[in-house]
Design an enzyme around this catalytic site. Structure first.
Site, PDB file in Angstrom:
ATOM      1  N   MET A 281       2.764  -1.869  -9.114  1.00 30.54           N
ATOM      2  CA  MET A 281       3.606  -0.976  -8.311  1.00 30.54           C
ATOM      3  C   MET A 281       4.048  -1.694  -7.033  1.00 30.54           C
ATOM      4  O   MET A 281       4.446  -1.055  -6.055  1.00 30.54           O
ATOM      5  CB  MET A 281       2.853   0.318  -7.982  1.00 30.54           C
ATOM      6  CG  MET A 281       2.543   1.132  -9.236  1.00 30.54           C
ATOM      7  SD  MET A 281       2.352   2.894  -8.964  1.00 30.54           S
ATOM      8  CE  MET A 281       0.974   2.918  -7.832  1.00 30.54           C
ATOM      9  N   GLY A 282       3.952  -3.020  -7.044  1.00 34.22           N
ATOM     10  CA  GLY A 282       4.398  -3.781  -5.878  1.00 34.22           C
ATOM     11  C   GLY A 282       3.374  -3.779  -4.762  1.00 34.22           C
ATOM     12  O   GLY A 282       2.197  -3.491  -4.966  1.00 34.22           O
ATOM     13  N   ASN A 283       3.838  -4.149  -3.545  1.00 31.35           N
ATOM     14  CA  ASN A 283       2.948  -4.352  -2.402  1.00 31.35           C
ATOM     15  C   ASN A 283       1.829  -5.315  -2.819  1.00 31.35           C
ATOM     16  O   ASN A 283       0.643  -5.008  -2.691  1.00 31.35           O
ATOM     17  CB  ASN A 283       2.389  -3.023  -1.896  1.00 31.35           C
ATOM     18  CG  ASN A 283       1.673  -3.178  -0.563  1.00 31.35           C
ATOM     19  OD1 ASN A 283       1.973  -4.081   0.214  1.00 31.35           O
ATOM     20  ND2 ASN A 283       0.705  -2.333  -0.308  1.00 31.35           N
ATOM     21  N   LEU A 284       2.261  -6.444  -3.308  1.00 31.89           N
ATOM     22  CA  LEU A 284       1.359  -7.347  -4.026  1.00 31.89           C
ATOM     23  C   LEU A 284       0.367  -8.054  -3.102  1.00 31.89           C
ATOM     24  O   LEU A 284       0.708  -8.439  -1.986  1.00 31.89           O
ATOM     25  CB  LEU A 284       2.192  -8.382  -4.783  1.00 31.89           C
ATOM     26  CG  LEU A 284       3.206  -7.787  -5.761  1.00 31.89           C
ATOM     27  CD1 LEU A 284       4.011  -8.901  -6.437  1.00 31.89           C
ATOM     28  CD2 LEU A 284       2.534  -6.909  -6.802  1.00 31.89           C
TER      29      LEU A 284
ATOM     30  N   HIS B 138      -3.220  -9.077  -7.515  1.00 35.79           N
ATOM     31  CA  HIS B 138      -2.091  -9.051  -8.456  1.00 35.79           C
ATOM     32  C   HIS B 138      -1.720 -10.475  -8.873  1.00 35.79           C
ATOM     33  O   HIS B 138      -1.425 -10.740 -10.029  1.00 35.79           O
ATOM     34  CB  HIS B 138      -0.852  -8.427  -7.800  1.00 35.79           C
ATOM     35  CG  HIS B 138      -0.981  -6.984  -7.455  1.00 35.79           C
ATOM     36  ND1 HIS B 138      -0.993  -6.519  -6.160  1.00 35.79           N
ATOM     37  CD2 HIS B 138      -1.074  -5.889  -8.245  1.00 35.79           C
ATOM     38  CE1 HIS B 138      -1.097  -5.206  -6.167  1.00 35.79           C
ATOM     39  NE2 HIS B 138      -1.150  -4.788  -7.400  1.00 35.79           N
TER      40      HIS B 138
ATOM     41  N   LYS C  99      -9.776  -5.015 -13.659  1.00 35.60           N
ATOM     42  CA  LYS C  99     -10.952  -4.152 -13.856  1.00 35.60           C
ATOM     43  C   LYS C  99     -11.223  -3.265 -12.651  1.00 35.60           C
ATOM     44  O   LYS C  99     -12.059  -2.378 -12.706  1.00 35.60           O
ATOM     45  CB  LYS C  99     -12.192  -5.013 -14.116  1.00 35.60           C
ATOM     46  CG  LYS C  99     -12.283  -5.562 -15.502  1.00 35.60           C
ATOM     47  CD  LYS C  99     -13.686  -6.131 -15.701  1.00 35.60           C
ATOM     48  CE  LYS C  99     -13.789  -6.861 -17.006  1.00 35.60           C
ATOM     49  NZ  LYS C  99     -15.132  -7.484 -17.168  1.00 35.60           N
TER      50      LYS C  99
ATOM     51  N   ASP D 262      -9.348  -1.066 -11.514  1.00 26.84           N
ATOM     52  CA  ASP D 262      -9.006   0.268 -12.019  1.00 26.84           C
ATOM     53  C   ASP D 262      -9.640   0.406 -13.403  1.00 26.84           C
ATOM     54  O   ASP D 262      -8.955   0.374 -14.430  1.00 26.84           O
ATOM     55  CB  ASP D 262      -7.481   0.434 -12.056  1.00 26.84           C
ATOM     56  CG  ASP D 262      -6.887   0.360 -10.660  1.00 26.84           C
ATOM     57  OD1 ASP D 262      -7.183   1.217  -9.836  1.00 26.84           O
ATOM     58  OD2 ASP D 262      -6.148  -0.616 -10.386  1.00 26.84           O
TER      59      ASP D 262
ATOM     60  N   SER E  90      -6.877  -4.158  -2.690  1.00 24.16           N
ATOM     61  CA  SER E  90      -6.112  -2.989  -3.114  1.00 24.16           C
ATOM     62  C   SER E  90      -4.887  -2.872  -2.228  1.00 24.16           C
ATOM     63  O   SER E  90      -4.940  -3.193  -1.036  1.00 24.16           O
ATOM     64  CB  SER E  90      -6.976  -1.732  -2.949  1.00 24.16           C
ATOM     65  OG  SER E  90      -6.169  -0.574  -2.920  1.00 24.16           O
TER      66      SER E  90
HETATM   67  O1  PAF Z   1      -2.330  -0.075 -11.542  1.00 32.15           O
HETATM   68  C1  PAF Z   1      -1.152   0.141 -11.205  1.00 32.15           C
HETATM   69  O2  PAF Z   1      -0.613  -0.515 -10.327  1.00 32.15           O
HETATM   70  C2  PAF Z   1      -0.365   1.234 -11.910  1.00 32.15           C
HETATM   71  O3  PAF Z   1      -1.182   2.307 -12.248  1.00 32.15           O
HETATM   72  C3  PAF Z   1       0.412   0.741 -13.136  1.00 32.15           C
HETATM   73  C4  PAF Z   1      -0.504   0.227 -14.224  1.00 32.15           C
HETATM   74  C5  PAF Z   1       1.375  -0.373 -12.726  1.00 32.15           C
HETATM   75  C6  PAF Z   1       1.236   1.883 -13.731  1.00 32.15           C
HETATM   76  O4  PAF Z   1       2.140   2.397 -12.798  1.00 32.15           O
END
Ligand code: PAF
Length: 279
Positions: free
Chosen positions: A26-29, A33, A150, A152, A187
């Site tokens: 969802m960005g804001n890397l 990520h 992991k 999440d 996060s």
């Molecule tokens: O983990 C996330 O960033 C989001 O839940 C995902 C998997 C990109 C789905 O929007």
């Protein structure tokens, strides 16, 4: 890095590759990520990331509007990490009409823990991931791989379950949680923490670690230890949703000897953090 905003552009470009490796975000890397992107790199002949802040997985009172959107920095970081293709649909590109057809995940998994405190969250996650998968993998001819963190844990399990139930020809890879030097799980929401909260935030992982150590040593009264961990967080000014020991396979209450995972979710100020440790 090729950037596609529309599904047609993405598919047109990916048609020339055989086996994509995909990292949805969802960005804001952050470095977590980018570690997923680096892990994905050798798993395909083209590395694809997506950036899409998915309204469907936010409750009305949650932080959809304030969720950080950091486009320029994200593009630079993805380029740096060796990402080949960025799929960044705008809302009307991915949901041209309201997304009324949704994936209904198994309530035994979707309605516990995160799903108990964020009802509908996993319906939103599974629906967007299914749609992203059809966008990214429709032109693939060989192995299809997607990498999820992991951190999440329940989300990763939910995606694995969805892929198995719908017989999707996609390998799901679970990547270890990236942590800051003090142990805080990376996060996107860490950016919401004030300096004082950031210093305190590591306590969530420390308290989970202490619980995991007790579990590893064979402690008998797990519910008492879970309650004690919740109490410790309360005493430090957190508002915990849960701290719990579950079995790794399906996040139900474990029987003796089964592989376990310690999971926690708690709010610090206005910021909700989650973390987990496999035991
Ligand atoms: O983990 C996330 O960033 C989001 O839940 C995902 C998997 C990109 C789905 O929007």
């Amino acid at each position: 890095m090729f950037i596609a905003h529309s599904i047609d552009d993405l598919r047109g470009h990916l048609g020339r590759f055989d086996h994509p490796a995909f990292v949805p975000t969802m960005g804001n890397l952050h470095d977590g990520h980018l570690a997923l992107v680096r892990q994905a790199k050798p798993l395909g002949d083209v590395t694809v990331a997506s950036i899409f802040v998915n309204r469907l997985q936010f409750l009305p009172h949650e932080d959809f509007d304030s969720y950080p959107r950091t486009w320029d920095a994200d593009c630079a970081k993805l380029e740096d990490a060796g990402c080949d293709v960025l799929f960044a649909p705008r809302e009307p590109d991915l949901y041209p009409t309201p997304q009324t057809c949704k994936v209904q995940p198994d309530p035994a998994l979707a309605d516990i823990l995160e799903g108990q405190f964020r009802p509908g969250f996993f319906t939103g996650v599974c629906t967007v991931v299914m749609k992203l998968f059809t966008c990214v993998f429709s032109e693939a001819k060989g192995q299809r791989t997607a990498v999820f963190g992991k951190k999440d844990y329940q989300q990763l399990m939910m995606i694995r379950h969805m892929v198995a139930q719908f017989a999707l020809p996609i390998s799901i890879v679970g990547a270890e949680t990236a942590r800051a030097d003090d142990g805080l799980a990376l996060s996107s929401r860490n950016g919401f923490l004030s300096a004082d909260e950031r210093a305190e935030a590591v306590q969530l992982s420390r308290i989970l670690q202490a619980l995991a150590a007790n579990v590893r040593q064979g402690a008998a009264d797990i519910p008492a230890l879970e309650a004690e961990a919740m109490q410790k967080l309360h005493a430090r000014g957190w508002a915990p949703d849960y701290v719990t020991v579950r079995r790794q396979t399906d996040l139900q209450v474990p029987a003796a000897g089964e592989p376990r995972v310690v999971l926690g979710a708690a709010k610090l100020g206005n910021t909700r953090l989650i973390d987990n440790l496999e035991v």
